[in-house]
Scaffold this motif. Structure first.
Motif, PDB file in Angstrom:
ATOM      1  N   PHE A 234       0.753  -1.023   0.184  1.00 43.54           N
ATOM      2  CA  PHE A 234       0.031  -0.003  -0.102  1.00 43.54           C
ATOM      3  C   PHE A 234       0.910   1.278   0.030  1.00 43.54           C
ATOM      4  CE2 PHE A 234      -2.224  -3.354   2.349  1.00 43.54           C
ATOM      5  CZ  PHE A 234      -3.450  -3.400   1.804  1.00 43.54           C
ATOM      6  N   ASP A 235       0.675   2.170  -0.947  1.00 42.55           N
ATOM      7  CA  ASP A 235       1.632   3.177  -0.827  1.00 42.55           C
ATOM      8  C   ASP A 235       0.768   4.416  -1.462  1.00 42.55           C
ATOM      9  OD1 ASP A 235       3.519   5.233  -1.003  1.00 42.55           O
ATOM     10  OD2 ASP A 235       4.954   4.131  -2.154  1.00 42.55           O
ATOM     11  N   MET A 236       0.182   5.490  -0.800  1.00 45.85           N
ATOM     12  CA  MET A 236      -0.680   6.714  -1.179  1.00 45.85           C
ATOM     13  C   MET A 236      -1.908   6.014  -1.627  1.00 45.85           C
ATOM     14  SD  MET A 236       2.261   8.852  -3.383  1.00 45.85           S
ATOM     15  CE  MET A 236       1.057  10.121  -3.694  1.00 45.85           C
ATOM     16  N   ILE A 237      -2.693   5.517  -0.508  1.00 42.74           N
ATOM     17  CA  ILE A 237      -4.021   5.119  -0.921  1.00 42.74           C
ATOM     18  C   ILE A 237      -5.047   6.039  -0.169  1.00 42.74           C
ATOM     19  CG2 ILE A 237      -3.371   2.712  -1.051  1.00 42.74           C
ATOM     20  CD1 ILE A 237      -4.772   2.277   1.799  1.00 42.74           C
ATOM     21  N   GLY A 238      -4.559   7.146   0.175  1.00 45.93           N
ATOM     22  CA  GLY A 238      -5.723   7.902   0.960  1.00 45.93           C
ATOM     23  C   GLY A 238      -6.183   9.223   0.327  1.00 45.93           C
TER      24      GLY A 238
ATOM     25  N   GLY B 297      -1.183  -2.499  -9.312  1.00 44.80           N
ATOM     26  CA  GLY B 297       0.023  -2.988 -10.054  1.00 44.80           C
ATOM     27  C   GLY B 297       0.246  -4.604  -9.620  1.00 44.80           C
ATOM     28  N   GLY B 298       0.986  -5.259 -10.535  1.00 40.44           N
ATOM     29  CA  GLY B 298       1.305  -6.713 -10.050  1.00 40.44           C
ATOM     30  C   GLY B 298       0.380  -7.548 -10.712  1.00 40.44           C
ATOM     31  N   ILE B 299      -0.748  -7.396 -11.468  1.00 44.30           N
ATOM     32  CA  ILE B 299      -1.529  -8.473 -11.559  1.00 44.30           C
ATOM     33  C   ILE B 299      -1.108  -9.693 -12.584  1.00 44.30           C
ATOM     34  CG2 ILE B 299      -3.838  -7.163 -10.986  1.00 44.30           C
ATOM     35  CD1 ILE B 299      -4.120  -7.066 -14.088  1.00 44.30           C
TER      36      ILE B 299
ATOM     37  N   PHE C 117      -0.042  -4.155  -5.831  1.00 42.22           N
ATOM     38  CA  PHE C 117       0.447  -2.858  -5.279  1.00 42.22           C
ATOM     39  C   PHE C 117      -0.916  -1.818  -5.656  1.00 42.22           C
ATOM     40  CE2 PHE C 117       2.429   1.272  -7.224  1.00 42.22           C
ATOM     41  CZ  PHE C 117       2.480   1.894  -5.979  1.00 42.22           C
ATOM     42  N   PHE C 118      -1.271  -1.345  -4.419  1.00 46.05           N
ATOM     43  CA  PHE C 118      -2.434  -0.321  -4.303  1.00 46.05           C
ATOM     44  C   PHE C 118      -1.992   1.065  -4.223  1.00 46.05           C
ATOM     45  CE2 PHE C 118      -4.170  -4.447  -3.078  1.00 46.05           C
ATOM     46  CZ  PHE C 118      -5.628  -4.391  -3.613  1.00 46.05           C
TER      47      PHE C 118
END
Length: 409
Positions: free
Chosen positions: A205-209, A220-222, A266-267
């Motif tokens: 989780f990076d910048m989900i706010g 990402g990464g699917i 990656f969210f």
């Protein structure tokens, strides 16, 4: 009467087994504390980073989670970094950082990792602010990435208090050193791969706010496991618009796990005008949408846990740039860590310029045209000087041997 009693019993059973949901109040607490001025921007190697690490550890302890076997909650790492990255004058800092990690042992064969970086830019000591006047001001990083850490802590709370023995073990990892080159996650990913070889998923989780009214969510990464695409789509909330990227590599910590052959997701809710500025503050966080993202990620994990032996698939690389873009590139994924002897190529992108001219993973670029290359910043400076239809000498070392190739971009 009997039917009424039966109906009441069924309703009670249903309520008891409702899935745990993320809670606004705890998310707000985590983000308010981590992005407060007292944390001084959480720059790796500073007192602010240590304060943030202490807070994260206290939350793991409150939940009665364990450290990884044979470890403490805090995992130390160190690295060197050029403190004048935009200058040709090279001056290195030796920096010590800490990852903070907790564990739920369900006695399972496979392990899933939830991760997010907790470090940020401090007072812009390393000139990474997008605000030209940002030096000296606290960069609180509420979205980047107190929001991601809050998600990891909330999932730790949900999985540690649901009275269910899951079919996978869980690692909850909060990384430092992300802003200076994914340094902490790179160290921890190697440890996890070595000590938990059956780790089969990492969710970052990076910048989900900062999800806005469009409800757009980047995942990402699917493509890193053939199972991920269908599950991610099937569990999507009806009002979400998801943008999917197959690549396991991007400008965040999941890349470190991808390079250990671990499937990743990656969210990310996208860039905004406060990115890497002192104005990335807590009051701008959309807590309701954060709850939905956390619940969505949990639904994905719960589905994948039924068959947790996820096969790993190598993906084509896609380089994402968060700020400045360039007309020409070599077509490589570089190492962001500053080694001081040139730009280290982590991987060469298929069917792009570098592969065409024979460059390989592990090569170290030292010069492009007339521009010396010592790190990622001088490499980007070299790219900015390239012109169409011209050939440039690219100097590099391979196995300690100096080599030169003439490249047309």
């Amino acid at each position: 009467m009997k039917n009424t009693i039966k109906l009441s019993a069924l309703l009670l059973l249903f309520i008891v087994h409702l899935p745990a949901k993320a809670q606004d109040n705890k998310l707000k607490q985590h983000i308010q504390i981590l992005s407060s001025d007292s944390m001084q921007g959480r720059l790796v190697g500073t007192i602010g980073e240590q304060m943030a690490a202490d807070y994260i550890q206290s939350q793991f302890e409150e939940l009665k989670l364990s450290p990884l076997p044979n470890h403490s909650y805090k995992h130390d790492f160190s690295f060197t970094y050029n403190k004048n990255p935009h200058s040709y004058e090279i001056s290195y800092d030796t920096i010590k950082g800490q990852n903070v990690v907790a564990y739920i042992d369900n006695g399972a064969k496979h392990t899933f990792v939830f991760g997010a970086h907790y470090d940020h830019l401090g007072h812009n000591e390393y000139n990474l602010s997008t605000d030209p006047n940002g030096t000296g001001f606290i960069h609180n990083g509420a979205d980047d990435n107190a929001s991601g850490v809050a998600a990891v802590l909330e999932l730790a709370k949900i999985y540690s208090s649901n009275n269910i023995k899951e079919s996978v073990n869980f690692i909850f990892a909060c990384f430092s050193g992300e802003e200076l080159g994914l340094v902490g996650s790179n160290a921890l990913a190697k440890t996890i791969k070595s000590e938990f070889p059956n780790t089969s998923l990492m969710i970052n989780f990076d910048m989900i706010g900062r999800m806005d009214s469009t409800n757009n969510l980047n995942i990402g990464g699917i493509g890193t496991s053939p199972i991920l695409n269908d599950v991610v789509k099937s569990k999507k909330p009806i009002d979400f618009n998801i943008e999917l990227d197959s690549s396991g590599v991007g400008p965040s910590d999941h890349s470190s796990f991808y390079y250990q052959d671990i499937p990743v997701l990656f969210f990310f809710t996208g860039l905004h005008t406060d990115y890497h500025k002192p104005s990335d503050d807590e009051h701008k966080i959309n807590y309701s949408k954060m709850n939905d993202i956390i619940d969505y990620s949990k639904a994905i994990v719960d589905s994948l846990a039924f068959s947790p032996n996820l096969p790993f698939t190598k993906t084509k690389l896609k380089i994402e740039k968060r700020s400045k873009t360039y007309k020409y590139s070599l077509g490589i994924f570089p190492e962001y860590k500053n080694y001081g002897d040139g730009l280290h190529i982590q991987e060469v992108i298929e069917n792009r310029t570098a592969e065409k001219y024979g460059l390989k993973s592990g090569d170290i670029i030292t010069k492009i045209g007339k521009t010396d290359v010592s790190d990622i910043y001088s490499y980007m400076e070299a790219l900015s000087k390239l012109k169409a239809d011209k050939s440039y000498k690219v100097k590099f070392t391979r196995d300690e041997k100096e080599m030169v190739v003439k490249v047309k971009f």
